[in-house]
Design a protein around this motif. Structure first.
Motif, PDB file in Angstrom:
ATOM      1  N   UNK A   7       9.945   9.143  -3.752  1.00  0.00           N
ATOM      2  CA  UNK A   7       9.047   8.493  -2.803  1.00  0.00           C
ATOM      3  C   UNK A   7       9.556   8.594  -1.371  1.00  0.00           C
ATOM      4  N   UNK A   8       8.628   8.404  -0.394  1.00  0.00           N
ATOM      5  CA  UNK A   8       9.061   8.394   1.005  1.00  0.00           C
ATOM      6  C   UNK A   8       8.133   7.634   1.942  1.00  0.00           C
ATOM      7  N   UNK A  56       0.831  -1.207   0.000  1.00  0.00           N
ATOM      8  CA  UNK A  56       0.000   0.000   0.000  1.00  0.00           C
ATOM      9  C   UNK A  56       0.866   1.257   0.000  1.00  0.00           C
ATOM     10  N   UNK A  57       1.921   1.274   0.831  1.00  0.00           N
ATOM     11  CA  UNK A  57       2.829   2.425   0.840  1.00  0.00           C
ATOM     12  C   UNK A  57       3.530   2.587  -0.505  1.00  0.00           C
ATOM     13  N   UNK A  58       3.910   1.466  -1.132  1.00  0.00           N
ATOM     14  CA  UNK A  58       4.542   1.533  -2.448  1.00  0.00           C
ATOM     15  C   UNK A  58       3.578   2.108  -3.486  1.00  0.00           C
ATOM     16  N   UNK A  59       2.318   1.724  -3.381  1.00  0.00           N
ATOM     17  CA  UNK A  59       1.308   2.278  -4.282  1.00  0.00           C
ATOM     18  C   UNK A  59       1.202   3.789  -4.085  1.00  0.00           C
ATOM     19  N   UNK A  60       1.116   4.229  -2.827  1.00  0.00           N
ATOM     20  CA  UNK A  60       1.038   5.664  -2.544  1.00  0.00           C
ATOM     21  C   UNK A  60       2.277   6.393  -3.054  1.00  0.00           C
ATOM     22  N   UNK A  61       3.446   5.769  -2.904  1.00  0.00           N
ATOM     23  CA  UNK A  61       4.676   6.367  -3.423  1.00  0.00           C
ATOM     24  C   UNK A  61       4.611   6.528  -4.942  1.00  0.00           C
ATOM     25  N   UNK A  62       4.052   5.517  -5.615  1.00  0.00           N
ATOM     26  CA  UNK A  62       3.915   5.586  -7.072  1.00  0.00           C
ATOM     27  C   UNK A  62       3.054   6.770  -7.480  1.00  0.00           C
ATOM     28  N   UNK A  63       1.928   6.952  -6.780  1.00  0.00           N
ATOM     29  CA  UNK A  63       1.014   8.055  -7.092  1.00  0.00           C
ATOM     30  C   UNK A  63       1.678   9.400  -6.793  1.00  0.00           C
ATOM     31  N   UNK A  64       2.257   9.505  -5.599  1.00  0.00           N
ATOM     32  CA  UNK A  64       2.890  10.751  -5.162  1.00  0.00           C
ATOM     33  C   UNK A  64       3.997  11.164  -6.133  1.00  0.00           C
ATOM     34  N   UNK A  65       4.841  10.221  -6.510  1.00  0.00           N
ATOM     35  CA  UNK A  65       5.955  10.525  -7.399  1.00  0.00           C
ATOM     36  C   UNK A  65       5.478  10.963  -8.777  1.00  0.00           C
ATOM     37  N   UNK A  66       4.440  10.289  -9.270  1.00  0.00           N
ATOM     38  CA  UNK A  66       3.942  10.617 -10.614  1.00  0.00           C
ATOM     39  C   UNK A  66       3.305  12.003 -10.658  1.00  0.00           C
ATOM     40  N   UNK A  68      13.146  10.276   3.351  1.00  0.00           N
ATOM     41  CA  UNK A  68      14.076   9.747   2.348  1.00  0.00           C
ATOM     42  C   UNK A  68      14.198  10.592   1.080  1.00  0.00           C
ATOM     43  N   UNK A  69      13.146  11.336   0.737  1.00  0.00           N
ATOM     44  CA  UNK A  69      13.208  12.142  -0.487  1.00  0.00           C
ATOM     45  C   UNK A  69      13.658  13.578  -0.245  1.00  0.00           C
ATOM     46  N   UNK A  70      13.973  13.934   1.003  1.00  0.00           N
ATOM     47  CA  UNK A  70      14.446  15.279   1.293  1.00  0.00           C
ATOM     48  C   UNK A  70      13.392  16.349   1.146  1.00  0.00           C
ATOM     49  N   UNK A  71      12.116  15.954   1.235  1.00  0.00           N
ATOM     50  CA  UNK A  71      11.016  16.902   1.045  1.00  0.00           C
ATOM     51  C   UNK A  71      10.312  17.247   2.358  1.00  0.00           C
ATOM     52  N   UNK A  72      10.365  16.330   3.336  1.00  0.00           N
ATOM     53  CA  UNK A  72       9.642  16.476   4.594  1.00  0.00           C
ATOM     54  C   UNK A  72      10.619  16.327   5.755  1.00  0.00           C
ATOM     55  N   UNK A  73      10.374  17.042   6.837  1.00  0.00           N
ATOM     56  CA  UNK A  73      11.226  16.977   8.025  1.00  0.00           C
ATOM     57  C   UNK A  73      10.375  16.554   9.217  1.00  0.00           C
TER      58      UNK A  73
END
Length: 443
Positions: A172-173, A156-166, A395-400
């Motif tokens: 992804x993170x 499920x997290x991988x799916x969300x990463x796919x959507x977020x990245x696209x 991991x993607x350097x976008x969120x702290x």
């Protein structure tokens, strides 16, 4: 041996859906300045071709849970506004690759996430994940994951990463873990234990029993070991904890206080601070143990060292100039230069995994989370509460992620904020929490 998650490029057969090449993207989330109106997105329950019982529940129930996790991840990013459950119509298995676009157009959703959960003959699950542009009526991307039932949340997290990245163009993170200090008890007698969880707070477990206070846990790159400071026998020293075995070992067997550890990006070294004869300097030691190498020699306290992602440089805090400031040096200790010159003090620096920024705690009229470039330029404050400190990068350097202490309470909670400073949220933990360390993407 099958890995925890297998990425599949095609799903064939009567009970699977082909994962062909998607069409070009038509929509994109603008992430440059925060977002006042998150993108409306529909994420209905993911159907199953046949309801089959598994160790994690039946596939019909898992389809609902996968959709819930994807919804939570995307909503928590602050960039998406998932439609409420009442606005989501059931999706048949045959509709996963052929969306009923008119149905979704009237909901106001700009993007649509559909998928499925299927039981395989070998006991694994296949989770399919599809993203569509509702207005253009086109497919944007698709991905499939083969997992054991126990790892359905990772799919499920991988799916969300796919959507977020696209939709954002960012890395992804969501499929990542966090180690932190779980706290409980009275303000003056806090019990502090190591704890680990998924980035969304799920799969939480305690690693230590609280008999000794622990501070500043930090993942190794392989995420199998954690470096931290512990007050075993009332002696503050750096230890390494093995996640698999639950065993801990002393990093440097010396009578001096050692603290603020962090692994090098390749996992070969641990950099830390050690107090010797009234002076505190930064040292590094092989992660397997050995003789520490001294990296700083200036009078005062040098601490909170953090490597650049390529391992060539180290940022740290030092009071050698009369107050806490940030400095950068080469990994061997050479070429030490101060980079912070704003008002107030600076502490707990950590280099972004992208290498472009350094996050820190700004001290002066309160504690705030801030960022700056490695040369000290572009300083920006991201939070404005009473006491925010201890930043750690996604991991993607976008969120702290950081911890926030309520005024006068002595109790802390984990929070996160993105680079805009707009998308801020509390991270759920069973008890109070501090000193978070966000690990890299899971393999």
């Amino acid at each position: 041996m099958r890995p925890p998650i297998s990425l599949i490029g095609a799903l064939a057969g009567a009970c699977a859906l082909a994962l062909a090449a998607p069409a070009a993207a038509q929509i994109r989330v603008d992430i440059t300045g925060g977002i006042s109106q998150p993108m409306p997105i529909a994420i209905p329950v993911m159907p199953t071709p046949a309801t089959v019982s598994t160790a994690a529940g039946d596939t019909a129930g898992l389809g609902a849970q996968v959709a819930q996790v994807v919804t939570g991840d995307l909503k928590n990013s602050g960039l998406f506004s998932p439609l409420p459950a009442a606005a989501l119509k059931p999706v048949g298995f045959n509709q996963v690759t052929s969306p009923d676009y008119p149905t979704w157009t009237v909901t106001g959703a700009q993007a649509l996430v559909q998928g499925f959960v299927q039981a395989n003959g070998d006991g694994t699950l296949t989770v399919g994940c599809y993203l569509y542009d509702v207005f253009a009526q086109s497919e944007l991307t698709r991905q499939g994951f083969v997992v054991s039932p126990a790892n359905w949340r990772r799919a499920a997290h991988k799916c969300a990463d796919t959507i977020y990245t696209r939709l954002t163009g960012e890395g992804p993170y969501f499929d990542s873990k966090v180690v932190y200090v779980s706290e409980t008890g009275a303000k003056t007698r806090r019990i502090k234990r190591l704890a680990i969880m998924d980035q969304d707070g799920a799969n939480h477990r305690f690693l230590t029993n609280g008999q000794s206070i622990v501070l500043t846990p930090r993942f190794a790159p392989n995420q199998q070991t954690i470096a931290y400071m512990s007050f075993v026998n009332n002696r503050p020293r750096v230890y390494v904890y093995d996640v698999g075995s639950g065993r801990q070992r002393l990093v440097v067997d010396q009578p001096n206080m050692t603290f603020a550890p962090r692994f090098s990006p390749d996992g070969r070294f641990i950099v830390f601070s050690m107090a010797v004869n009234g002076n505190t300097d930064i040292y590094r030691v092989p992660a397997t143990g050995g003789t520490p190498q001294r990296l700083t020699t200036a009078p005062g306290i040098d601490s909170s060292a953090s490597y650049s992602p390529d391992g060539s440089r180290i940022v740290f805090e030092s009071d050698r100039s009369g107050g806490q400031q940030l400095y950068v040096m080469n990994a061997d200790g050479s070429n030490q230069n101060r980079i912070s010159f704003g008002g107030g003090r600076y502490g707990t620096p950590v280099w972004s995994p992208r290498g472009d920024l350094i996050a820190f705690t700004k001290i002066g009229g309160g504690f705030r989370i801030g960022i700056m470039a490695p040369d000290g330029s572009g300083e920006k404050t991201l939070t404005n509460a009473w006491q925010d400190e201890g930043p750690s990068w996604s991991p993607n350097g976008r969120v702290i992620m950081f911890f926030r202490t309520g005024q006068g309470s002595g109790k802390a909670d984990l929070w996160s904020v993105d680079l805009t400073g707009v998308n801020e949220r509390r991270v759920p933990t069973p008890l109070d929490g501090s000193d978070p360390a966000w690990g890299p993407l899971l393999p």
